[in-house]
Design an enzyme around this catalytic site. Structure first.
Site, PDB file in Angstrom:
ATOM      1  N   THR A 115       1.077  -1.551   0.486  1.00  0.00           N
ATOM      2  CA  THR A 115      -0.155  -0.010  -0.270  1.00  0.00           C
ATOM      3  C   THR A 115       0.692   1.136  -0.388  1.00  0.00           C
ATOM      4  O   THR A 115       1.494   1.563   0.748  1.00  0.00           O
ATOM      5  CB  THR A 115      -1.144  -0.452   1.007  1.00  0.00           C
ATOM      6  OG1 THR A 115      -1.386  -1.366   1.071  1.00  0.00           O
ATOM      7  CG2 THR A 115      -1.829   1.122   1.052  1.00  0.00           C
ATOM      8  N   LYS A 189      -7.345   1.332  -2.750  1.00  0.00           N
ATOM      9  CA  LYS A 189      -6.411   0.149  -1.688  1.00  0.00           C
ATOM     10  C   LYS A 189      -6.703   1.209  -0.675  1.00  0.00           C
ATOM     11  O   LYS A 189      -6.779   1.436   0.962  1.00  0.00           O
ATOM     12  CB  LYS A 189      -4.823   0.089  -1.311  1.00  0.00           C
ATOM     13  CG  LYS A 189      -4.325  -0.826  -0.444  1.00  0.00           C
ATOM     14  CD  LYS A 189      -5.792  -1.554  -0.242  1.00  0.00           C
ATOM     15  CE  LYS A 189      -4.742  -1.327   1.805  1.00  0.00           C
ATOM     16  NZ  LYS A 189      -4.083  -2.422   1.965  1.00  0.00           N
ATOM     17  N   LYS A 257       0.730   4.625   8.681  1.00  0.00           N
ATOM     18  CA  LYS A 257       1.419   5.089   7.376  1.00  0.00           C
ATOM     19  C   LYS A 257       0.131   5.369   6.137  1.00  0.00           C
ATOM     20  O   LYS A 257       0.159   6.384   5.368  1.00  0.00           O
ATOM     21  CB  LYS A 257       1.882   4.537   6.867  1.00  0.00           C
ATOM     22  CG  LYS A 257       2.956   4.279   5.493  1.00  0.00           C
ATOM     23  CD  LYS A 257       2.352   3.160   4.034  1.00  0.00           C
ATOM     24  CE  LYS A 257       2.680   1.701   4.476  1.00  0.00           C
ATOM     25  NZ  LYS A 257       2.325   0.967   3.630  1.00  0.00           N
TER      26      LYS A 257
END
Length: 322
Positions: A115, A189, A257
């Site tokens: 990701t 995503k 993150k």
């Protein structure tokens, strides 16, 4: 024999163990299980991981170990990567001396399943094109269980012809969903992570509320699981929370993150998503308490601290009450 056949394969041939050598970079919680399906299917697989012990189970299964991402790519037709942060992606794929792209033959394919940032996916694609190679961004969702069971949701962005050709490989790991051009896999995503973030907040808030109301929390979770409040997050993490099992299927550090990337993209788009911002702050609290290497279900700890309550030993007390 596989190596010789692979050098003559064209972009239109379906991939199979007889004509495709596979490289894999990143053998952590997710990557190790995902890669194992390719090894079991008979593909010739070369792996690289910074921590050798995490790659050892794959080596024991028959995968070969390489000393760098470049060495992986020099022995592969398709190179998958699933690492931690965008800086790691840039290093393992684009570094001029040790990255995978410099070692990849023309016609080869990079598939980044981390990701990461949509803009980095575009940068990788442009660099691959210059070299006569292909690049696909294909982050995944489904956690450690999905990786082990080969049931991940895969969000793919890039040239659809290339993605279709990769389908035999993707099918071993889960279900591939074509999301559009380069970067669209990452955007999909990130939208997925936005949805999960608020779902996790709702899940742990409901647990705290049920506990404070004097409900048997295990019975409460079982009751809502088949109703409108049921969710994949509840299925994956409800029982783990009750058991105080905070082992990472997906690290808090990595989720922080991801949510940070989401907020950055929201700023670029001029979007206000307050639920996302709140979830990111709550997860940052876990990181501030030194709990970044726990799984995302550890969010319950933040809500416990906020409300000065504890569900410690709840599972055993519930069992005693039944």
């Amino acid at each position: 024999m596989a190596a010789a056949a692979a050098t003559t394969t064209t972009i239109f041939e379906p991939m199979s163990p007889s004509n495709t050598r596979v490289g894999w970079i990143g053998t952590g919680v997710m990557g190790r299980s995902m890669c194992s399906h390719l090894v079991k299917a008979g593909y010739e697989v070369t792996v690289f991981n910074r921590t050798l012990s995490k790659a050892q189970p794959l080596i024991d299964m028959g995968a070969r170990l390489a000393q760098s991402p470049l060495a992986v790519a020099s022995q592969s037709d398709v190179v998958f990567s699933i690492v931690g942060f965008p800086s790691d992606v840039r290093s393992v794929l684009l570094d001029s001396t040790s990255g995978a792209l410099p070692g990849l033959r023309p016609g080869g394919v990079l598939v980044d399943m981390t990701t990461s940032e949509p803009s980095l996916a575009a940068e990788i694609s442009a660099a691959a094109t210059i070299k006569g190679c292909h690049s696909v961004d294909a982050p995944v969702s489904g956690g450690d269980r999905g990786a082990k069971n080969g049931s991940l949701a895969i969000f793919a962005g890039g040239d659809k012809t290339v993605i279709d050709r990769l389908s035999p490989l993707f099918a071993l790991m889960g279900r591939v969903n074509y999301m559009g051009a380069t970067g669209k896999g990452q955007f999909a995503k990130l939208a997925n992570q936005i949805t999960i973030a608020s779902t996790m907040v709702g899940l742990v808030e409901g647990i705290i509320y049920a506990h404070k109301a004097g409900l048997n929390v295990e019975s409460y979770l079982n009751a809502i699981s088949t109703g409108a409040a049921g969710s994949k997050s509840l299925d994956l993490y409800g029982s783990r929370i009750l058991k105080r099992d905070f082992e990472a299927g997906f690290y808090v550090n990595h989720f922080v993150k991801d949510l940070g990337i989401c907020l950055k993209e929201c700023q670029n788009m001029g979007l206000a998503l307050p639920g996302l911002a709140l979830a990111q702050q709550l997860y940052l609290s876990l990181k501030a308490h030194g709990e970044g290497n726990l799984g995302t279900q550890a969010l319950i700890l933040t809500l416990e601290r906020l409300n000065n309550v504890s569900l410690e030993n709840l599972a055993s007390s519930n069992s005693d009450a039944n």
